[in-house]
Design an enzyme around this catalytic site. Structure first.
Site, PDB file in Angstrom:
ATOM      1  N   LYS A 126      -1.085  52.455  61.612  1.00  0.00           N
ATOM      2  CA  LYS A 126      -0.695  53.510  60.699  1.00  0.00           C
ATOM      3  C   LYS A 126       0.287  53.018  59.638  1.00  0.00           C
ATOM      4  O   LYS A 126       0.441  53.620  58.577  1.00  0.00           O
ATOM      5  CB  LYS A 126      -0.011  54.647  61.491  1.00  0.00           C
ATOM      6  CG  LYS A 126      -0.881  55.301  62.522  1.00  0.00           C
ATOM      7  CD  LYS A 126      -0.034  56.300  63.339  1.00  0.00           C
ATOM      8  CE  LYS A 126      -0.829  56.833  64.508  1.00  0.00           C
ATOM      9  NZ  LYS A 126       0.033  57.625  65.414  1.00  0.00           N
ATOM     10  N   GLY A 127       0.982  51.944  59.963  1.00  0.00           N
ATOM     11  CA  GLY A 127       2.155  51.558  59.168  1.00  0.00           C
ATOM     12  C   GLY A 127       1.918  51.343  57.691  1.00  0.00           C
ATOM     13  O   GLY A 127       2.791  51.598  56.875  1.00  0.00           O
ATOM     14  N   ASP A 186       5.144  40.086  61.094  1.00  0.00           N
ATOM     15  CA  ASP A 186       6.249  39.778  62.000  1.00  0.00           C
ATOM     16  C   ASP A 186       5.883  38.491  62.758  1.00  0.00           C
ATOM     17  O   ASP A 186       6.032  37.396  62.222  1.00  0.00           O
ATOM     18  CB  ASP A 186       6.426  40.994  62.919  1.00  0.00           C
ATOM     19  CG  ASP A 186       7.658  40.933  63.792  1.00  0.00           C
ATOM     20  OD1 ASP A 186       8.626  40.258  63.405  1.00  0.00           O
ATOM     21  OD2 ASP A 186       7.659  41.560  64.864  1.00  0.00           O
ATOM     22  N   LYS A 214       8.648  39.026  57.628  1.00  0.00           N
ATOM     23  CA  LYS A 214       9.830  38.692  58.435  1.00  0.00           C
ATOM     24  C   LYS A 214       9.605  37.303  59.041  1.00  0.00           C
ATOM     25  O   LYS A 214       9.256  37.170  60.226  1.00  0.00           O
ATOM     26  CB  LYS A 214       9.963  39.744  59.546  1.00  0.00           C
ATOM     27  CG  LYS A 214      11.385  40.055  59.972  1.00  0.00           C
ATOM     28  CD  LYS A 214      11.382  40.780  61.299  1.00  0.00           C
ATOM     29  CE  LYS A 214      11.236  42.270  61.209  1.00  0.00           C
ATOM     30  NZ  LYS A 214      11.308  42.924  62.534  1.00  0.00           N
ATOM     31  N   PHE A 235      15.312  45.147  62.793  1.00  0.00           N
ATOM     32  CA  PHE A 235      14.236  46.112  62.988  1.00  0.00           C
ATOM     33  C   PHE A 235      14.345  47.153  61.890  1.00  0.00           C
ATOM     34  O   PHE A 235      15.357  47.838  61.762  1.00  0.00           O
ATOM     35  CB  PHE A 235      14.279  46.758  64.380  1.00  0.00           C
ATOM     36  CG  PHE A 235      12.987  47.430  64.693  1.00  0.00           C
ATOM     37  CD1 PHE A 235      11.908  46.703  65.184  1.00  0.00           C
ATOM     38  CD2 PHE A 235      12.809  48.780  64.433  1.00  0.00           C
ATOM     39  CE1 PHE A 235      10.678  47.304  65.412  1.00  0.00           C
ATOM     40  CE2 PHE A 235      11.585  49.392  64.658  1.00  0.00           C
ATOM     41  CZ  PHE A 235      10.522  48.649  65.149  1.00  0.00           C
ATOM     42  N   VAL A 236      13.299  47.247  61.087  1.00  0.00           N
ATOM     43  CA  VAL A 236      13.370  48.093  59.896  1.00  0.00           C
ATOM     44  C   VAL A 236      12.442  49.299  60.027  1.00  0.00           C
ATOM     45  O   VAL A 236      11.404  49.233  60.699  1.00  0.00           O
ATOM     46  CB  VAL A 236      13.033  47.297  58.621  1.00  0.00           C
ATOM     47  CG1 VAL A 236      14.075  46.216  58.380  1.00  0.00           C
ATOM     48  CG2 VAL A 236      11.646  46.687  58.694  1.00  0.00           C
ATOM     49  N   ASP A 242       7.701  52.440  61.429  1.00  0.00           N
ATOM     50  CA  ASP A 242       8.230  53.390  62.406  1.00  0.00           C
ATOM     51  C   ASP A 242       8.991  52.699  63.528  1.00  0.00           C
ATOM     52  O   ASP A 242       8.897  51.490  63.730  1.00  0.00           O
ATOM     53  CB  ASP A 242       7.081  54.164  63.050  1.00  0.00           C
ATOM     54  CG  ASP A 242       6.299  53.296  64.041  1.00  0.00           C
ATOM     55  OD1 ASP A 242       5.894  52.182  63.649  1.00  0.00           O
ATOM     56  OD2 ASP A 242       6.129  53.717  65.198  1.00  0.00           O
ATOM     57  N   ARG A 248       8.674  57.170  59.599  1.00  0.00           N
ATOM     58  CA  ARG A 248       7.697  56.672  58.621  1.00  0.00           C
ATOM     59  C   ARG A 248       7.869  57.349  57.264  1.00  0.00           C
ATOM     60  O   ARG A 248       7.506  56.798  56.233  1.00  0.00           O
ATOM     61  CB  ARG A 248       6.264  56.934  59.099  1.00  0.00           C
ATOM     62  CG  ARG A 248       5.838  56.129  60.313  1.00  0.00           C
ATOM     63  CD  ARG A 248       4.326  56.245  60.486  1.00  0.00           C
ATOM     64  NE  ARG A 248       3.873  55.912  61.820  1.00  0.00           N
ATOM     65  CZ  ARG A 248       3.625  54.676  62.248  1.00  0.00           C
ATOM     66  NH1 ARG A 248       3.829  53.664  61.452  1.00  0.00           N
ATOM     67  NH2 ARG A 248       3.190  54.463  63.471  1.00  0.00           N
TER      68      ARG A 248
HETATM   69  P1  IMP Z   1       2.981  41.205  64.324  1.00  0.00           P
HETATM   70  O1  IMP Z   1       1.631  41.253  64.958  1.00  0.00           O
HETATM   71  O2  IMP Z   1       4.030  40.734  65.281  1.00  0.00           O
HETATM   72  O3  IMP Z   1       3.028  40.466  63.016  1.00  0.00           O
HETATM   73  O4  IMP Z   1       3.416  42.683  64.094  1.00  0.00           O
HETATM   74  C1  IMP Z   1       2.942  43.444  63.150  1.00  0.00           C
HETATM   75  C2  IMP Z   1       3.237  44.873  63.475  1.00  0.00           C
HETATM   76  O5  IMP Z   1       4.438  45.040  64.214  1.00  0.00           O
HETATM   77  C3  IMP Z   1       3.457  45.596  62.195  1.00  0.00           C
HETATM   78  O6  IMP Z   1       2.256  46.060  61.662  1.00  0.00           O
HETATM   79  C4  IMP Z   1       4.388  46.692  62.604  1.00  0.00           C
HETATM   80  O7  IMP Z   1       3.635  47.803  63.034  1.00  0.00           O
HETATM   81  C5  IMP Z   1       5.153  46.159  63.755  1.00  0.00           C
HETATM   82  N1  IMP Z   1       6.529  45.718  63.372  1.00  0.00           N
HETATM   83  C6  IMP Z   1       6.998  44.483  63.337  1.00  0.00           C
HETATM   84  N2  IMP Z   1       8.282  44.445  62.928  1.00  0.00           N
HETATM   85  C7  IMP Z   1       8.613  45.732  62.692  1.00  0.00           C
HETATM   86  C8  IMP Z   1       9.823  46.360  62.242  1.00  0.00           C
HETATM   87  O8  IMP Z   1      10.853  45.745  61.945  1.00  0.00           O
HETATM   88  N3  IMP Z   1       9.776  47.716  62.126  1.00  0.00           N
HETATM   89  C9  IMP Z   1       8.669  48.444  62.404  1.00  0.00           C
HETATM   90  N4  IMP Z   1       7.525  47.895  62.829  1.00  0.00           N
HETATM   91  C10 IMP Z   1       7.496  46.550  62.974  1.00  0.00           C
HETATM   92 MG    MG Z   2       1.725  48.177  61.906  1.00  0.00          MG
END
Ligand code: IMP
Ligand code: MG
Length: 270
Positions: A126-127, A186, A214, A235-236, A242, A248
Site C-alpha cells: 500500500k505504501g 530498505d 535507506k 523509522f519514518v 505507515d 499514511r
Molecule cells: P525492504 O524489502 O526491506 O526494502 O522493505 C521495503 C518495505 O518495508 C517498504 O515498502 C516499506 O513498506 C517497509 N519499510 C521499510 N522501512 C520503512 C520505514 O522506515 N517506515 C515505513 N515502512 C518501511
Molecule cells: Mg511498502
C-alpha cells in the site's frame, strides 16, 4: 476599456452597487461582499456579475483589469498554514513543499527515459499509492497504471517474511516496459523479489523508482534506478509510509518517536 480603466476602485464599487440595485436583496449583499477596494477584487467579482447582471458589464470590467495586468488571483488571501506536527512524530524530515520539488525532479527523469515508448507504472501497495499518484500526474507522456501488493513488515519495524498478495494481470506484464514504484527501499528484498518475478512473468524491461532510499539497512546489492530522497536509518512515517497501518495520511515524512514502536500496543485511533 478606457472608461473602466480610468475609474478608481471606489467609483467601480459604486457602479457595481448600482448594478445590484434592481436585483434580489441576497444578490445585492453577496455582490457587495465580494467587492473590495482593490482592482483585483473588482475583477474577480466581474465573472460573478456576468451571471447576475449584463454580460457587457463583466467584459468591460475584465478588459479593464486585463489592460492593467490585474487578471490574477486576488492578493491578501491567507496561505494554508503548515499542518501541525503529529504528536508521535519526532521531527519532520521532508515537508510537503520539499516532497513536491523532489517528485518534480524525478518525474522529469522518468519522462525523459520513457518518451516515445509506452510503459506501465506498477505501484507497490500500500505504501507507494500516495507517491505513485503524485508521480504519474507529473509525467506528461502516455502510461498505464497497475498495482502489485506486497507486505514484509507486519506491525513491527523489522523486515519480516515477504508476502506478495497479488500481481497485475498477465496482460499488464507480458511484453511491457515496467516501472516498479515503491515507497521506500530498505533491505532491498521486496524490490529484488518483485523485479525477478516481473521478469519471470514476461516483462520486457523492469526499472524501479523509490520515494525514499535507506541505504544504511541494505541487505542486498539492489540499487533503484530513480529515487527521490535518501534517508538515514530512522523509522519514518507519512506520505504513504505507515507503522502498523497508521500515519499514511500525514502530508509530510517524519521520524516516528521510538516510544511509539517500542511500546507494546499499536497507536490508537491514528
Ligand atoms: P525492504 O524489502 O526491506 O526494502 O522493505 C521495503 C518495505 O518495508 C517498504 O515498502 C516499506 O513498506 C517497509 N519499510 C521499510 N522501512 C520503512 C520505514 O522506515 N517506515 C515505513 N515502512 C518501511
Ligand atoms: Mg511498502
Amino acid at each position: 476599456v478606457g472608461r473602466w480603466a480610468s475609474l478608481r476602485n471606489g467609483e467601480a464599487r459604486k457602479v457595481l452597487w448600482a448594478g445590484c440595485a434592481g436585483r434580489r436583496r441576497t444578490m445585492r449583499s453577496s455582490a457587495r461582499a465580494s467587492v473590495r477596494p482593490r482592482a483585483g477584487a473588482v475583477c474577480a467579482s466581474a465573472s460573478f456579475a456576468s451571471i447576475l447582471f449584463a454580460p457587457s458589464f463583466a467584459l468591460d470590467c475584465a478588459a479593464a483589469a486585463f489592460a492593467r495586468r490585474e487578471l490574477c488571483a486576488p492578493r491578501g488571501i491567507p496561505q494554508a498554514s503548515p499542518p501541525p506536527v503529529h504528536e508521535d512524530v519526532e521531527t519532520i524530515l521532508f515537508t510537503e513543499a520539499q516532497i513536491g520539488a523532489g517528485i518534480d525532479r524525478v518525474a522529469r527523469e522518468v519522462t525523459a527515459a520513457y518518451r516515445g515508448t509506452g510503459f506501465t507504472v506498477v505501484s507497490v501497495l500500500k505504501g507507494s499509492c500516495v507517491f505513485a499518484s503524485d508521480l504519474i500526474r507529473r509525467i506528461p507522456i502516455p502510461l498505464e497504471l497497475a498495482f502489485v501488493s506486497a507486505s514484509s513488515y507486519g506491525s513491527g519495524v523489522e523486515s519480516g517474511t515477504l508476502e506478495v498478495n497479488f500481481f497485475p494481470a498477465e496482460s499488464e506484464i507480458r511484453g511491457r516496459d515496467l516501472l516498479l514504484v515503491d515507497d521506500i527501499l530498505d533491505t532491498g528484498r521486496t524490490l529484488a523479489r518483485l523485479v525477478d518475478e516481473m521478469k519471470r512473468r514476461g516483462a520486457r524491461s523492469v526499472r524501479t523508482c523509490v520515494f525514499l532510499d535507506k541505504p544504511a539497512r541494505r541487505a542486498t546489492s539492489f540499487v533503484a534506478d530513480y529515487r527521490v530522497f535518501e534517508v538515514e536509518d530512522l523509522f519514518v512515517v507519512g506520505y504513504g509510509l505507515d507503522f502498523a497501518g497508521h500515519y499514511r495520511n500525514l502530508p509530510y515524512v517524519g521520524a516516528l518517536k521510538r516510544e511509539c514502536y517500542e511500546r507494546p500496543r499499536s497507536p490508537a485511533g491514528r
